[in-house]
Scaffold this motif. Structure first.
Motif, PDB file in Angstrom:
ATOM      1  N   ASN A  43      38.388  45.312  43.742  1.00  0.00           N
ATOM      2  CA  ASN A  43      37.346  44.956  42.771  1.00  0.00           C
ATOM      3  C   ASN A  43      36.722  43.591  43.072  1.00  0.00           C
ATOM      4  O   ASN A  43      35.537  43.369  42.815  1.00  0.00           O
ATOM      5  CB  ASN A  43      37.836  45.068  41.319  1.00  0.00           C
ATOM      6  N   LEU A  44      37.478  42.672  43.663  1.00  0.00           N
ATOM      7  CA  LEU A  44      36.903  41.379  44.049  1.00  0.00           C
ATOM      8  C   LEU A  44      35.872  41.552  45.165  1.00  0.00           C
ATOM      9  O   LEU A  44      34.780  40.968  45.114  1.00  0.00           O
ATOM     10  CB  LEU A  44      38.007  40.424  44.494  1.00  0.00           C
ATOM     11  N   ALA A  67      44.202  38.107  46.747  1.00  0.00           N
ATOM     12  CA  ALA A  67      43.771  38.619  45.442  1.00  0.00           C
ATOM     13  C   ALA A  67      44.838  38.343  44.387  1.00  0.00           C
ATOM     14  O   ALA A  67      44.520  38.006  43.237  1.00  0.00           O
ATOM     15  CB  ALA A  67      43.480  40.112  45.534  1.00  0.00           C
ATOM     16  N   ASP A 103      44.333  36.171  41.071  1.00  0.00           N
ATOM     17  CA  ASP A 103      44.650  36.852  39.816  1.00  0.00           C
ATOM     18  C   ASP A 103      45.592  35.999  38.966  1.00  0.00           C
ATOM     19  O   ASP A 103      45.365  35.798  37.767  1.00  0.00           O
ATOM     20  CB  ASP A 103      45.290  38.209  40.123  1.00  0.00           C
ATOM     21  N   ILE A 136      34.942  37.657  36.926  1.00  0.00           N
ATOM     22  CA  ILE A 136      36.378  37.897  37.094  1.00  0.00           C
ATOM     23  C   ILE A 136      37.177  37.335  35.914  1.00  0.00           C
ATOM     24  O   ILE A 136      38.221  37.888  35.553  1.00  0.00           O
ATOM     25  CB  ILE A 136      36.909  37.363  38.443  1.00  0.00           C
ATOM     26  N   LEU A 177      42.940  41.409  38.846  1.00  0.00           N
ATOM     27  CA  LEU A 177      42.074  41.243  40.007  1.00  0.00           C
ATOM     28  C   LEU A 177      42.757  41.859  41.216  1.00  0.00           C
ATOM     29  O   LEU A 177      43.927  41.582  41.488  1.00  0.00           O
ATOM     30  CB  LEU A 177      41.797  39.760  40.262  1.00  0.00           C
TER      31      LEU A 177
END
Length: 598
Positions: free
Chosen positions: A484-485, A234, A238, A470, A480
């Motif tokens: 949440n992903l 992640a 991000d 995203i 990110l």
């Protein structure tokens, strides 16, 4: 899972007729070295034009000299990467490829002054160049340069941004090293308890297997590993999207997506409408998932069930037989096209079989001054036939564009490239479906179209929507996270696949295995290519071929959506997408029906 062992030969043991004619690029390494030396000298010479691009005469002279060097470099790089791909173990091929890459980088650096100096002359002067017939080969390049003017920074700012390029690739490099080099997966096992080594490569084999225990075991082992590293993954994603945001804001774009779509002159409005039209037509996909669950004898399918073939109809096809099938299936494209296909076979454009240390997979490659080439690892299966006709689509596209366009307008976009290759696949599929009397084979071919639509239209649009969501988080100063992903991705799984898909603890983390997300806003091009290919194929089979051939010949003479409009295909109307969904529904209804009587 048992396969007969196939002997992999040394390259020199494979008959010359099945090896590509690389000597058409350079008859010897001495000839390669001569061009390499010449290009190296030219790169030094072009630096003399810096700070001198004031008059039309000098500008034209510089651009022509730049293209002269570029054409030599294209040839050098094509030859060196082909030699490397033939046998990557040879030290000389490794050195040759490395040197060619270094020379390309030197050329980019040496010519980096050209665009800033042209922009400094102002829009009025550049408009004059566009109208000057002497600059006809460069008018599209200059028009595109004018488009970029609001987003060009000062000389010092451009230098600073340029220095960030290596940093911007860091998230992708970390991701690939981690997932390819460092990840180790627990073995998978089948219903009899037999274990199988699990790698990124073998996973794709296991999830196509009829043994559901093996599929589930491979799925849990693979995505269990990804889930253990989800926080790190992640973070890399991000950072990748934050770099995208940095470039979009620094260059004064409204959003990350506007920046990403700019090069193809595609609007954010179209991108969102594309997502919306597919999402408003999810019922056909839900019906297909319901059919899958019924045929597989399941109440609901899970992600590891989606790829298993519904009909088992495999036959061996020799390379010699495949040539006849390809020519017959593509015959609606006309004599000019078929003549080039026959040349590809007779003049050895194709490297057919696997040999020791040959690169895996398949591709088409070309440079402007020599015919295209195709690399295959042909094993005689139906999928190999589709791979070959796909790559032939790319090769003939290049051959037609190179013959019809000046060098500066011959290179085409990914959107156009996907259309050329997938159109061939659809023509082959239609040909095979029409000419089989075997019900199982017919259903297998129909199912192939359904799977292609699921994976190339629906799945890629699911990815496209995920990227949009995203990127909007990042543009709104949010980060990110794995949580949440996973949530965003699993909600999309449920929405796209409907009630007959059962999600689980691993289904939300599939985003972590998609490398395309490190090339943001790229995947939608697969769906547009597939849709336009279906649209063109319908017209070709109705004997309307001319506009498609002209589209291929246009190369990169304009932006892809404009080239499509010239060929009578309005992608912005989304008609090709609607037609593809309609065709998906028709094939879905047809799959259980008996073949029509002749």
């Amino acid at each position: 899972m048992e396969n007969s062992k196939i002997e992999i030969l040394e390259r020199d043991k494979i008959d010359k007729s099945y090896r590509w004619s690389i000597e058409d690029l350079y008859p010897s390494e001495e000839a390669f070295d001569s061009d390499f030396k010449k290009a190296k000298e030219y790169i030094q010479e072009i630096r003399d034009y810096q700070h001198k691009l004031k008059s039309k005469e000098i500008i034209l002279e510089c651009l022509k000299f730049r293209d002269k060097i570029s054409r030599i470099l294209d040839r050098l790089y094509t030859y060196s990467h082909m030699k490397f791909d033939e046998d990557s173990s040879l030290e000389q091929s490794q050195i040759m490829l490395s040197n060619s890459q270094w020379l390309l980088q030197s050329f980019e650096e040496a010519t980096s002054f050209i665009e800033p100096e042209l922009i400094s002359l102002g829009k009025d002067f550049l408009d004059e160049l566009i109208l000057d017939s002497k600059f006809e080969d460069y008018n599209f390049e200059i028009k595109n340069l004018i488009r970029q003017m609001p987003h060009i920074l000062s000389e010092n700012e451009e230098k600073i941004v340029a220095k960030t390029s290596l940093l911007a690739f860091s998230p992708s490099h970390i991701y690939h090293h981690l997932t390819i080099s460092d990840f180790e997966f627990p073995d998978a096992f089948d219903s009899s308890g037999k274990t199988y080594p699990l790698t990124q490569g073998t996973y794709s084999l296991y999830i196509h297997n009829q043994d559901r225990i093996l599929r589930e075991s491979a799925y849990k082992s693979l995505f269990g590993t990804y889930k253990k590293h989800q926080n790190t993954l992640a973070s890399t994603l991000d950072m990748s999207f934050k770099f995208l945001n940095f470039y979009s804001t620094t260059r004064k774009y409204d959003s990350s997506i506007d920046y990403s779509l700019f090069s193809d002159n595609v609007s954010k409005k179209f991108y969102k409408e594309l997502i919306n039209i597919v999402k408003s037509n999810l019922k056909p996909l839900h019906s297909y998932i319901k059919l899958k669950s019924k045929i597989l004898g399941l109440k609901k399918v899970r992600l590891f069930d989606l790829n298993v073939p519904l009909f088992d109809s495999e036959r061996d096809i020799s390379f010699e037989d495949s040539k006849d099938i390809v020519i017959n299936s593509l015959s609606p494209l006309g004599k000019e096209y078929i003549d080039l296909v026959q040349r590809a076979f007779s003049e050895r454009w194709i490297d057919v079989y696997e040999n020791k240390n040959k690169v895996s997979g398949a591709y088409s490659t070309s440079c402007y001054d020599v015919h295209p080439y195709i690399l295959l690892n042909y094993k005689g299966k139906l999928e190999d036939l589709f791979t070959m006709v796909h790559e032939i689509g790319h090769a003939i596209h290049s051959a037609l564009a190179n013959k019809s366009q000046p060098y500066t307008k011959s290179s085409y976009s990914i959107i156009s490239a996907e259309i050329a290759s997938i159109t061939n696949e659809i023509l082959l599929l239609e040909f095979l479906t029409r000419n089989t009397t075997d019900k199982t084979e017919r259903n297998s071919l129909l199912n192939k179209f359904l799977e292609n639509t699921r994976t190339t239209l629906y799945r890629q649009i699911q990815f496209a929507e995920f990227e949009l969501k995203i990127s909007e988080l990042i543009d709104n100063f949010q980060s990110l996270t794995a949580q949440n992903l996973n949530t965003i991705y699993d909600e999309l799984n449920k929405e796209y696949y409907g009630e007959f898909l059962e999600t689980d603890e691993f289904s939300g983390v599939e985003w972590a295995r998609i490398p395309h997300f490190y090339s943001p806003f790229y995947v939608y091009k697969y769906s547009t290519g597939f849709s336009c290919a279906n649209y063109f194929a319908e017209r070709i089979l109705s004997e309307d071929t001319g506009s498609y051939i002209n589209f291929l010949k246009s190369g990169g003479a304009n932006f892809p959506l404009d080239l499509l409009k010239s060929a009578g295909v309005d992608l912005e109307s989304l008609e090709p997408v609607k037609l593809t969904i309609k065709k998906f529904l028709e094939k879905l209804k047809e799959i259980n029906s008996p073949p029509a009587k002749p």
